[in-house]
Design a protein around this motif. Structure first.
Motif, PDB file in Angstrom:
ATOM      1  N   ALA A   1       0.852  -1.189   0.000  1.00  0.00           N
ATOM      2  CA  ALA A   1       0.000   0.000   0.000  1.00  0.00           C
ATOM      3  C   ALA A   1       0.891   1.244   0.000  1.00  0.00           C
ATOM      4  CB  ALA A   1      -0.935  -0.003   1.202  1.00  0.00           C
TER       5      ALA A   1
ATOM      6  N   TRP B   1       0.570   4.252  -1.384  1.00  0.00           N
ATOM      7  CA  TRP B   1      -0.044   5.558  -1.140  1.00  0.00           C
ATOM      8  C   TRP B   1      -0.376   5.750   0.334  1.00  0.00           C
ATOM      9  CZ3 TRP B   1       1.064   8.718  -4.659  1.00  0.00           C
ATOM     10  CH2 TRP B   1       1.078   8.347  -6.002  1.00  0.00           C
ATOM     11  N   ARG B   2      -0.739   4.686   1.003  1.00  0.00           N
ATOM     12  CA  ARG B   2      -0.993   4.777   2.444  1.00  0.00           C
ATOM     13  C   ARG B   2       0.306   5.110   3.180  1.00  0.00           C
ATOM     14  NH1 ARG B   2      -4.657   3.089   6.335  1.00  0.00           N
ATOM     15  NH2 ARG B   2      -3.730   2.503   8.341  1.00  0.00           N
ATOM     16  N   GLU B   3       1.396   4.479   2.738  1.00  0.00           N
ATOM     17  CA  GLU B   3       2.694   4.750   3.350  1.00  0.00           C
ATOM     18  C   GLU B   3       3.100   6.203   3.145  1.00  0.00           C
ATOM     19  OE1 GLU B   3       7.308   3.106   3.155  1.00  0.00           O
ATOM     20  OE2 GLU B   3       5.859   2.576   1.596  1.00  0.00           O
TER      21      GLU B   3
ATOM     22  N   THR C   1       1.101   8.701   2.638  1.00  0.00           N
ATOM     23  CA  THR C   1       0.198   9.522   3.442  1.00  0.00           C
ATOM     24  C   THR C   1       0.657   9.565   4.888  1.00  0.00           C
ATOM     25  OG1 THR C   1      -1.671   8.946   2.008  1.00  0.00           O
ATOM     26  CG2 THR C   1      -2.188   9.828   4.181  1.00  0.00           C
ATOM     27  N   GLN C   2       1.018   8.411   5.438  1.00  0.00           N
ATOM     28  CA  GLN C   2       1.507   8.361   6.813  1.00  0.00           C
ATOM     29  C   GLN C   2       2.778   9.183   6.979  1.00  0.00           C
ATOM     30  OE1 GLN C   2       1.861   4.074   7.152  1.00  0.00           O
ATOM     31  NE2 GLN C   2       0.050   3.957   8.457  1.00  0.00           N
TER      32      GLN C   2
ATOM     33  N   ALA D   1      -3.016  11.047  -0.070  1.00  0.00           N
ATOM     34  CA  ALA D   1      -4.285  10.545   0.444  1.00  0.00           C
ATOM     35  C   ALA D   1      -5.340  10.462  -0.663  1.00  0.00           C
ATOM     36  CB  ALA D   1      -4.779  11.433   1.580  1.00  0.00           C
TER      37      ALA D   1
ATOM     38  N   GLY E   1      -4.439   7.510  -2.587  1.00  0.00           N
ATOM     39  CA  GLY E   1      -4.747   6.330  -1.777  1.00  0.00           C
ATOM     40  C   GLY E   1      -6.227   6.056  -1.686  1.00  0.00           C
TER      41      GLY E   1
ATOM     42  N   GLU F   1      -6.702   2.437  -0.563  1.00  0.00           N
ATOM     43  CA  GLU F   1      -5.746   2.216   0.513  1.00  0.00           C
ATOM     44  C   GLU F   1      -5.964   3.138   1.709  1.00  0.00           C
ATOM     45  OE1 GLU F   1      -1.898   2.664  -1.192  1.00  0.00           O
ATOM     46  OE2 GLU F   1      -2.185   1.115  -2.712  1.00  0.00           O
ATOM     47  N   VAL F   2      -6.712   4.212   1.512  1.00  0.00           N
ATOM     48  CA  VAL F   2      -6.903   5.224   2.548  1.00  0.00           C
ATOM     49  C   VAL F   2      -8.391   5.486   2.715  1.00  0.00           C
ATOM     50  CG1 VAL F   2      -6.483   7.636   3.176  1.00  0.00           C
ATOM     51  CG2 VAL F   2      -4.666   6.295   2.102  1.00  0.00           C
ATOM     52  N   GLN F   3      -8.830   5.649   3.956  1.00  0.00           N
ATOM     53  CA  GLN F   3     -10.231   5.942   4.243  1.00  0.00           C
ATOM     54  C   GLN F   3     -10.548   7.407   3.942  1.00  0.00           C
ATOM     55  OE1 GLN F   3     -10.730   4.924   8.348  1.00  0.00           O
ATOM     56  NE2 GLN F   3     -10.571   2.721   7.998  1.00  0.00           N
TER      57      GLN F   3
ATOM     58  N   LEU G   1      -5.173   6.492  10.851  1.00  0.00           N
ATOM     59  CA  LEU G   1      -4.109   5.774  10.158  1.00  0.00           C
ATOM     60  C   LEU G   1      -3.451   4.700  11.022  1.00  0.00           C
ATOM     61  CD1 LEU G   1      -2.354   8.729   8.297  1.00  0.00           C
ATOM     62  CD2 LEU G   1      -3.605   6.853   7.216  1.00  0.00           C
TER      63      LEU G   1
END
Length: 249
Positions: free
Chosen positions: A116, A118-120, A122-123, A190, A193, A198-200, A244
């Motif tokens: 994931a 894009w999640r990474e 974003t974090q 985000a 993602g 991958e992201v809410q 996250l």
């Protein structure tokens, strides 16, 4: 010794150094003198090296500790600002935030892809953004100390400035300005993602709220600070960390 053992050692070292810096500055506020500055500087330098070791070691092993990605840029920008302003009291805020990072970011929580990307991103963007934005908010505590404690109001810096509300406003303005590029990175990641699943959606909303609050602060608070905007941004950002899975409340 495994990397997990090494990370745990570096985490404890960074936490101890941050706590030591806070205690040294607390002593100096009660008994103003010159020598504690050196002890606090040594502690913060060791904390910077420890968090940097955890960050770059985690990057090499493919799992960056969340606390290190927050603490390392925070302590790094402290040294940059201290070189220019020479406040000799800003380290109290940096040390306190280093201690809070030990509390909020649990051991073992890492920024890693696991497929994931894009999640990474974003974090990572949110953590880097928070390092500067939360520091900007916490810097306003110096204004409270300036009003409440003569030891702060009468302290001269290396360049013969006085720690006062104007300098605090300038420090917070710069820190918030450095947070905005990372806010843009986090929002773009985000969005990607969210499209990739991958992201809410709540993560994107909270990042936008935090970024907008920081942008408004940058527009209206160059000389006369309005920390309420930073408080709004930091609150939304920590809620985003929770969504996250980065923090522990």
């Amino acid at each position: 010794m495994t990397w997990a053992d090494g990370e745990g050692y570096l985490r404890e070292l960074a936490g101890i150094c941050s706590m030591a810096a806070v205690l040294v500055y607390a002593y100096k506020l009660m008994v103003p003198c010159r020598y504690p500055d050196r002890l606090a500087a040594i502690a913060l330098a060791m904390g910077f090296l420890a968090s940097g070791g955890a960050l770059w070691g985690g990057l090499a092993f493919g799992a960056i500790p969340a606390w290190a990605l927050f603490v390392w840029p925070l302590l790094g920008v402290f040294w940059l600002l201290e070189t220019e302003f020479g406040t000799r009291i800003l380290g109290l805020i940096a040390g306190a935030l280093g201690c809070l990072a030990e509390v909020f970011f649990p051991w073992g929580v890492t920024v890693q892809g696991l497929g994931a990307v894009w999640r990474e991103l974003t974090q990572a963007g949110a953590l880097m953004m928070g390092a500067f934005q939360v520091f900007a908010l916490a810097t306003w505590l110096l204004a409270i100390l300036y009003r409440a404690l003569p030891a702060v109001a009468n302290r001269k810096t290396a360049r013969f400035f006085t720690v006062n509300s104007l300098i605090v406003a300038d420090l917070a303005y710069r820190l918030n300005g450095w947070a905005l590029p990372f806010a843009l990175v986090a929002v773009v990641a985000a969005i990607a993602g969210l499209i990739a699943g991958e992201v809410q959606p709540i993560v994107l909303v909270l990042l936008i709220v935090s970024g907008v609050a920081g942008s408004v602060y940058a527009i209206v608070s160059r000389h006369k600070g309005r920390p309420a905007w930073l408080l709004m941004g930091a609150g939304a950002l920590f809620a985003c960390y929770g969504a996250l899975g980065l923090v522990r409340f």
